[in-house]
Design a protein around this motif. Structure first.
Motif, PDB file in Angstrom:
ATOM      1  N   SER A 325      88.836 105.195  -9.184  1.00 57.85           N
ATOM      2  CA  SER A 325      88.483 106.600  -9.300  1.00 57.85           C
ATOM      3  C   SER A 325      86.979 106.792  -9.108  1.00 57.85           C
ATOM      4  N   THR A 326      86.196 105.877  -9.679  1.00 56.63           N
ATOM      5  CA  THR A 326      84.743 105.938  -9.495  1.00 56.63           C
ATOM      6  C   THR A 326      84.379 105.822  -8.023  1.00 56.63           C
ATOM      7  N   LEU A 327      85.003 104.880  -7.319  1.00 56.82           N
ATOM      8  CA  LEU A 327      84.742 104.729  -5.891  1.00 56.82           C
ATOM      9  C   LEU A 327      85.025 106.025  -5.148  1.00 56.82           C
ATOM     10  N   SER A 328      86.156 106.639  -5.437  1.00 56.29           N
ATOM     11  CA  SER A 328      86.538 107.871  -4.755  1.00 56.29           C
ATOM     12  C   SER A 328      85.536 108.984  -5.029  1.00 56.29           C
ATOM     13  N   GLN A 329      85.116 109.122  -6.286  1.00 58.31           N
ATOM     14  CA  GLN A 329      84.181 110.196  -6.632  1.00 58.31           C
ATOM     15  C   GLN A 329      82.792 109.945  -6.049  1.00 58.31           C
ATOM     16  N   LEU A 330      82.408 108.698  -5.942  1.00 55.99           N
ATOM     17  CA  LEU A 330      81.154 108.383  -5.247  1.00 55.99           C
ATOM     18  C   LEU A 330      81.240 108.795  -3.783  1.00 55.99           C
ATOM     19  N   GLY A 331      82.439 108.673  -3.213  1.00 55.61           N
ATOM     20  CA  GLY A 331      82.640 109.143  -1.850  1.00 55.61           C
ATOM     21  C   GLY A 331      82.449 110.644  -1.738  1.00 55.61           C
ATOM     22  N   TYR A 332      82.923 111.390  -2.732  1.00 60.06           N
ATOM     23  CA  TYR A 332      82.713 112.844  -2.752  1.00 60.06           C
ATOM     24  C   TYR A 332      81.221 113.173  -2.776  1.00 60.06           C
ATOM     25  N   MET A 333      80.473 112.473  -3.614  1.00 64.04           N
ATOM     26  CA  MET A 333      79.025 112.721  -3.671  1.00 64.04           C
ATOM     27  C   MET A 333      78.370 112.426  -2.323  1.00 64.04           C
ATOM     28  N   THR A 334      78.787 111.339  -1.700  1.00 63.70           N
ATOM     29  CA  THR A 334      78.209 110.959  -0.408  1.00 63.70           C
ATOM     30  C   THR A 334      78.546 111.985   0.664  1.00 63.70           C
ATOM     31  N   VAL A 335      79.758 112.508   0.638  1.00 67.08           N
ATOM     32  CA  VAL A 335      80.151 113.563   1.574  1.00 67.08           C
ATOM     33  C   VAL A 335      79.236 114.774   1.418  1.00 67.08           C
ATOM     34  N   ALA A 336      78.939 115.144   0.188  1.00 68.34           N
ATOM     35  CA  ALA A 336      78.039 116.276  -0.049  1.00 68.34           C
ATOM     36  C   ALA A 336      76.654 116.003   0.527  1.00 68.34           C
ATOM     37  N   LEU A 337      76.174 114.773   0.394  1.00 68.86           N
ATOM     38  CA  LEU A 337      74.879 114.419   0.983  1.00 68.86           C
ATOM     39  C   LEU A 337      74.916 114.586   2.494  1.00 68.86           C
ATOM     40  N   GLY A 338      76.014 114.121   3.115  1.00 67.94           N
ATOM     41  CA  GLY A 338      76.125 114.242   4.565  1.00 67.94           C
ATOM     42  C   GLY A 338      76.188 115.678   5.036  1.00 67.94           C
ATOM     43  N   ALA A 339      76.717 116.564   4.193  1.00 64.25           N
ATOM     44  CA  ALA A 339      76.789 117.981   4.541  1.00 64.25           C
ATOM     45  C   ALA A 339      75.498 118.724   4.220  1.00 64.25           C
ATOM     46  N   SER A 340      74.461 117.971   3.820  1.00 62.33           N
ATOM     47  CA  SER A 340      73.152 118.537   3.431  1.00 62.33           C
ATOM     48  C   SER A 340      73.231 119.387   2.170  1.00 62.33           C
ATOM     49  N   ALA A 341      74.287 119.185   1.384  1.00 61.25           N
ATOM     50  CA  ALA A 341      74.399 119.867   0.092  1.00 61.25           C
ATOM     51  C   ALA A 341      73.906 118.904  -0.989  1.00 61.25           C
ATOM     52  N   TYR A 342      72.631 118.556  -0.911  1.00 60.98           N
ATOM     53  CA  TYR A 342      72.064 117.544  -1.811  1.00 60.98           C
ATOM     54  C   TYR A 342      72.159 117.982  -3.270  1.00 60.98           C
ATOM     55  N   SER A 343      71.882 119.245  -3.535  1.00 61.41           N
ATOM     56  CA  SER A 343      71.941 119.724  -4.918  1.00 61.41           C
ATOM     57  C   SER A 343      73.367 119.663  -5.450  1.00 61.41           C
ATOM     58  N   VAL A 344      74.362 119.875  -4.581  1.00 62.20           N
ATOM     59  CA  VAL A 344      75.760 119.764  -5.009  1.00 62.20           C
ATOM     60  C   VAL A 344      76.096 118.311  -5.326  1.00 62.20           C
ATOM     61  N   ALA A 345      75.580 117.389  -4.528  1.00 61.91           N
ATOM     62  CA  ALA A 345      75.813 115.963  -4.785  1.00 61.91           C
ATOM     63  C   ALA A 345      75.234 115.555  -6.134  1.00 61.91           C
ATOM     64  N   VAL A 346      74.015 116.010  -6.432  1.00 62.97           N
ATOM     65  CA  VAL A 346      73.389 115.693  -7.716  1.00 62.97           C
ATOM     66  C   VAL A 346      74.144 116.388  -8.855  1.00 62.97           C
ATOM     67  N   PHE A 347      74.634 117.585  -8.598  1.00 66.85           N
ATOM     68  CA  PHE A 347      75.431 118.324  -9.577  1.00 66.85           C
ATOM     69  C   PHE A 347      76.694 117.540  -9.931  1.00 66.85           C
TER      70      PHE A 347
END
Length: 674
Positions: A325-347
């Motif tokens: 589950s941690t791996l999957s959620q880290l993937g979500y954060m990385t996807v947000a970084l790729g979409a330039s939604a850096y603040s969403v990734a940190v959120f």
């Protein structure tokens, strides 16, 4: 605290856990003569982390009031024009990370009193986790790449010690070596990226490098058609792939569950694995200049988010389900970084830290209550025996699957919307991957929940319950489960509170307020990457967002996942076995983790051994020993023999040499004059 941040106060934040670590690690172990006992060791380390948390909270308060700190504290050395320094950059991003790291660490320290109570390495463990806290704080507080790299490597080293904490177990030794080696692969790319920055920007200071970002964007990488900024960003992200366990450098994280449960919560949920996410967010002025690098980040994150979730479906070890589950959620954060939604990734990093640490610690509570049984197939009905663990685990699971009004909902749905708004080539694949991941997450999360806390009690049927996670004889495996001591369940309650409310409280300030806008903490080129602008049009507050969430596709996908898991494991438990038989090839693929471990061991590792053997035979034995060493003395011996023959002392030898010399010279001059 005033709006002017004090260097001495900031320095106390990382040094307080370091002091606790040194006291417990030296005076509390055989190394220093065991001068202090268990109570003193856990007291001094908890005090150090508590001081760090309080100072971090006060720092965040000052930063929100407009304070900012960017200063060099110590200049180590100067090489040419390149300065090697120790310094702090304190802004909203750093202050957020400081609070997350210290709060989760404090909860883990308290929890450890109960969890490790019977372990012989009690004091050593407290020393390690405090040392890890120090390392992570130095990483997030740094204002230069040198200190960032120091913290980066330090957390890797301490994680190696913690994963292999039970060093008498071969599986733990294999796991910590695997984690160390895989992270070295990522760190090789990371240091290459830092080296390129030092070579072309002429500085390791964040501010100076970011000021030259536009100049770097205009340069090409020598000998290729690639832009220099793209190569730099991809190299930096390869480091993040190792530390934040992104495909295919994710293989170390599930095996790291061989370490004690508290470090699973501290390192593999809230802190170390998020270092890569933090680093990319910090480097947003660089990543914004390369769509190629962002697209690479986006696709890697999407693959990790979806395909690591699939692996969580078939796991039977309670900790490994949470690990995937941690791996999957880290993937979500990385996807947000790729979409330039850096603040969403940190959120999402922040909200995930609370509910995932909660789930790991609750899993450890279940392990204690179940007399060190970790196999969810031999649990069931635990709810009535462990009510506090049950309700906190349920709250964490609801946050994880993105239930409206829970913290995970706000960050997870924001990521999905941001990816949908992205214009990058990989955005289409990423959107459907994270959307499908919602169903997968809900399915494996509530499969775990239902098998552990509901249904028929199976704890007395476990054929392997005679051995605990220490590899020793179990403690009455046929006894009924029991609730854990207060030092174990209190951190669960304290983590459950932010798991529910922190998302609603921080949604608008972190994503659309001035929280990350002051001092240009995060830079986004809105014209080329409009994700945040689209989010601003759709999100108008935590309440409207949550109410709208009940009608959005992610909610219905999550609800379907929960319903499917309930039917398959509560109503019709024979169905999963039937599906397994019908889709045996797919199950084998998942069971073998996409054969990546097999590939690493039989192709990469074996190839490396063959290459090493070839280099040893051809390079070391033939070239160095055979030609350079043995060949040189043979050549010297041959020349010496020739010279010795010429200098024999006989007159007729000298006369012959003179005649031959005259003949050679005459022949040469005749040929030259033709």
């Amino acid at each position: 605290m005033s709006q002017t941040l004090s260097a001495a106060t900031l320095l106390a934040v990382p040094l307080a856990p370091l002091a606790g670590s040194l006291i417990a690690g030296v005076l509390g172990t055989a190394f220093g003569g065991n001068r202090i006992g268990r109570a003193a060791s856990h007291s001094v380390t908890i005090l150090g982390v508590f001081v760090a948390f309080v100072l971090s909270a006060l720092t965040l308060q000052s930063v929100m009031a407009g304070a900012h700190f960017d200063r060099t504290l110590y200049e180590w050395m100067v090489v040419g024009g390149l300065k090697m320094e120790v310094g702090f950059l304190i802004d909203s991003l750093t202050a957020t990370m400081m609070c997350v790291v210290t709060f989760v660490s404090l909860m883990v320290h308290i929890y450890t009193i109960g969890y490790m109570a019977d372990d012989d390495g009690y004091n050593r463990f407290f020393s390690y986790i405090s040392l890890f806290t120090f390392s992570m704080l130095m990483l997030v507080m740094s204002n230069n790449f040198l200190q960032l790299f120091f913290g980066w490597e330090a957390v890797g080293l301490v994680s190696y010690l913690l994963i292999g904490f039970w060093f008498n177990r071969p599986t733990a030794i294999f796991a910590n070596l695997k984690a160390f080696m895989v992270n070295r692969v990522g760190d090789f790319g990371f240091i290459l990226g830092i080296g390129l920055i030092a070579a072309y920007a002429g500085s390791l200071n964040y501010g100076e490098v970011f000021a030259k970002a536009s100049q770097l964007a205009g340069l090409g990488f020598p000998g290729t058609q690639w832009m220099l900024i793209t190569v730099i960003c991809i190299c930096l992200f390869i480091g993040a792939m190792g530390k934040s366990a992104q495909f295919p450098l994710h293989v170390w994280l599930p095996d790291s569950m061989e370490g004690p449960t508290p470090i699973s919560a501290l390192i593999h949920a809230a802190t170390m694995v998020t270092a890569g996410i933090f680093m990319v967010a910090r480097m947003s002025p660089l990543f914004e200049l390369s769509d190629t690098a962002l697209n690479f980040v986006l696709v890697i994150g999407a693959i990790t988010a979806l395909f690591m979730g699939f692996l969580g479906i078939i796991q039977n070890d309670i900790k490994r389900v949470v690990a995937y589950s941690t791996l999957s959620q880290l993937g979500y954060m990385t996807v947000a970084l790729g979409a330039s939604a850096y603040s969403v990734a940190v959120f999402h990093l922040m909200t995930h830290a609370f509910f995932k640490a909660l789930l790991f610690l609750a899993a450890g509570s279940v392990i204690i209550g179940m007399h060190h049984n970790q196999d969810i197939r031999w649990m069931g009905g635990v709810r009535k025996y462990m009510p506090i663990t049950w309700i906190t685990f349920l709250l964490g699971s609801l946050a994880l699957i993105g239930t409206p009004f829970f913290s995970g909902f706000y960050s997870k749905d924001a990521i999905i919307e941001a990816v949908h708004a992205s214009k990058l080539p990989g955005a289409g694949f990423a959107y459907y991957a994270v959307l499908a991941g919602v169903f997968v997450t809900a399915f494996y999360s509530f499969r775990l929940y239902f098998l552990v806390f509901h249904g028929k009690e199976r704890y007395d049927q476990n054929p392997d319950a005679h051995h605990d996670e220490h590899g020793q004889h179990g403690h009455g495996h046929d006894e009924k489960p029991h609730e854990t001591p207060w030092v174990v369940w209190l951190p669960l309650v304290l983590l459950a509170i932010p798991s529910v409310v922190i998302g609603a409280i921080t949604l608008m300030p972190m994503l659309f307020g001035d929280f990350f806008r002051l001092n240009d903490v995060i830079h986004v080129d809105a014209a080329r990457h409009p994700a945040m602008a689209v989010l601003a049009e759709k999100i108008h507050g935590w309440m409207p967002m949550a109410l709208h969430g009940f009608t959005a596709p992610p909610f219905w996908l999550a609800l379907t996942g929960v319903a499917a898991s309930y039917y398959m494991y509560m109503v019709n438990p024979a169905l999963p076995a039937a599906i397994q038989r019908s889709f045996r090839p797919i199950y084998s693929l998942l069971e073998n983790k996409y054969y990546l471990d097999w590939f690493n061991e039989n192709v990469i590792a074996r190839g490396a051994r063959l290459l090493g053997s070839g280099l040893w035979k051809a390079g070391d034995r033939a070239l160095i020993d055979g030609l350079a060493v043995n060949g040189s003395w043979r050549l010297v011996g041959w020349v010496a023999g020739m010279v010795r023959w010429i200098q024999s002392g006989y007159l007729y030898h000298y006369a012959l040499v003179m005649i031959l010399g005259i003949f050679v010279l005459m022949t040469y001059f005749v040929w030259l004059n033709k």
